[in-house]
Design a protein around this motif. Structure first.
Motif, PDB file in Angstrom:
ATOM      1  N   THR A  28      40.346  31.458  46.238  1.00  0.00           N
ATOM      2  CA  THR A  28      41.702  30.947  46.033  1.00  0.00           C
ATOM      3  C   THR A  28      41.838  30.385  44.628  1.00  0.00           C
ATOM      4  N   GLY A  29      42.848  30.867  43.914  1.00  0.00           N
ATOM      5  CA  GLY A  29      43.171  30.313  42.612  1.00  0.00           C
ATOM      6  C   GLY A  29      44.138  29.160  42.813  1.00  0.00           C
ATOM      7  N   TRP A  30      43.985  28.109  42.018  1.00  0.00           N
ATOM      8  CA  TRP A  30      44.875  26.958  42.138  1.00  0.00           C
ATOM      9  C   TRP A  30      45.220  26.411  40.753  1.00  0.00           C
ATOM     10  N   ALA A  31      46.413  25.836  40.674  1.00  0.00           N
ATOM     11  CA  ALA A  31      46.855  25.140  39.465  1.00  0.00           C
ATOM     12  C   ALA A  31      47.655  23.936  39.939  1.00  0.00           C
ATOM     13  N   LEU A  32      47.432  22.816  39.293  1.00  0.00           N
ATOM     14  CA  LEU A  32      48.048  21.562  39.706  1.00  0.00           C
ATOM     15  C   LEU A  32      48.619  20.846  38.498  1.00  0.00           C
ATOM     16  N   SER A  41      43.444  23.629  36.520  1.00  0.00           N
ATOM     17  CA  SER A  41      43.403  24.850  37.333  1.00  0.00           C
ATOM     18  C   SER A  41      41.964  25.248  37.588  1.00  0.00           C
ATOM     19  N   GLY A  42      41.798  26.154  38.530  1.00  0.00           N
ATOM     20  CA  GLY A  42      40.469  26.645  38.840  1.00  0.00           C
ATOM     21  C   GLY A  42      40.509  27.598  40.015  1.00  0.00           C
ATOM     22  N   THR A  43      39.343  27.877  40.551  1.00  0.00           N
ATOM     23  CA  THR A  43      39.227  28.680  41.762  1.00  0.00           C
ATOM     24  C   THR A  43      38.280  27.957  42.702  1.00  0.00           C
ATOM     25  N   THR A  44      38.452  28.241  43.967  1.00  0.00           N
ATOM     26  CA  THR A  44      37.529  27.732  44.972  1.00  0.00           C
ATOM     27  C   THR A  44      37.319  28.823  46.016  1.00  0.00           C
ATOM     28  N   SER A  45      36.100  28.897  46.527  1.00  0.00           N
ATOM     29  CA  SER A  45      35.762  29.964  47.465  1.00  0.00           C
ATOM     30  C   SER A  45      35.803  29.461  48.903  1.00  0.00           C
ATOM     31  N   ASN A 151      42.679  35.328  39.912  1.00  0.00           N
ATOM     32  CA  ASN A 151      43.180  34.390  40.914  1.00  0.00           C
ATOM     33  C   ASN A 151      43.678  33.105  40.245  1.00  0.00           C
ATOM     34  N   GLU A 152      42.891  32.579  39.330  1.00  0.00           N
ATOM     35  CA  GLU A 152      43.286  31.386  38.599  1.00  0.00           C
ATOM     36  C   GLU A 152      44.488  31.689  37.696  1.00  0.00           C
ATOM     37  N   ALA A 153      44.480  32.845  37.036  1.00  0.00           N
ATOM     38  CA  ALA A 153      45.605  33.237  36.175  1.00  0.00           C
ATOM     39  C   ALA A 153      46.894  33.331  36.978  1.00  0.00           C
ATOM     40  N   ASP A 154      46.825  33.886  38.179  1.00  0.00           N
ATOM     41  CA  ASP A 154      48.014  33.983  39.028  1.00  0.00           C
ATOM     42  C   ASP A 154      48.520  32.594  39.424  1.00  0.00           C
TER      43      ASP A 154
END
Length: 170
Positions: A28-32, A41-45, A151-154
């Protein structure tokens, strides 16, 4: 809809809402955008472990959301990539489970949430509604970010869309 910022006359300052953008998937890509306006932002599995039951990925996702809200929140709104078609059945199942978990979590807390169509996100970020993964990464880099993957870019693109269009209202 959610206002990107709200003037607090009693304090004479602008309050910036904490908003979360997600690209749901096993990775999952995320941005806050935090209350200070800083974007992280980042990703988490959420890949299940060898001995995990079928629901463990969703319990870990719930715990992750709760921790993000506790550390950075309170979250005022959540936007996520609304995928209408998946290449594989497994990806569709994972997406549906994560979306169900997200919407139930948000409903319990009274946090508004909304899906944003893939083409809308891509068009806003790159000018092309069918941009490929590399174009999305390039668009995020052009905004000064260094995404680890698409994912992070999105997620970064979703967040900027939400901020710049006031959640699609502007």
């Amino acid at each position: 809809m959610i206002s990107a910022q709200e003037v607090r006359p009693e304090q004479g300052r602008i309050f910036i809402s904490c908003i979360l953008a997600l690209d749901l998937g096993t990775t999952t890509g995320w941005a806050l955008r935090g209350h200070d306006g800083l974007i992280t932002s980042g990703t988490t599995s959420f890949r299940p472990g060898r001995f995990d039951g079928g629901g463990m990925r969703y319990l870990r996702f719930t715990n992750w959301l709760t921790e993000i809200d506790r550390l950075s929140g309170p979250i005022a709104a959540i936007w996520f990539e609304e995928v209408r078609r998946h290449v594989g059945t497994d990806a569709a199942h994972v997406y549906g489970g994560l979306m169900a978990t997200l919407t139930a979590w948000a409903e319990l807390r009274g946090i508004p949430y909304e899906g944003v169509p893939v083409g809308t996100i891509k068009r806003h970020a790159t000018g092309k509604g069918n941009a490929d993964k590399e174009a999305m990464i390039t668009a995020a880099r052009a905004r000064g970010f260094s995404p680890t993957d698409d994912n992070e870019a999105d997620a970064i693109a979703i967040l900027h869309w939400a901020i710049e269009t006031n959640g699609g209202v502007a």
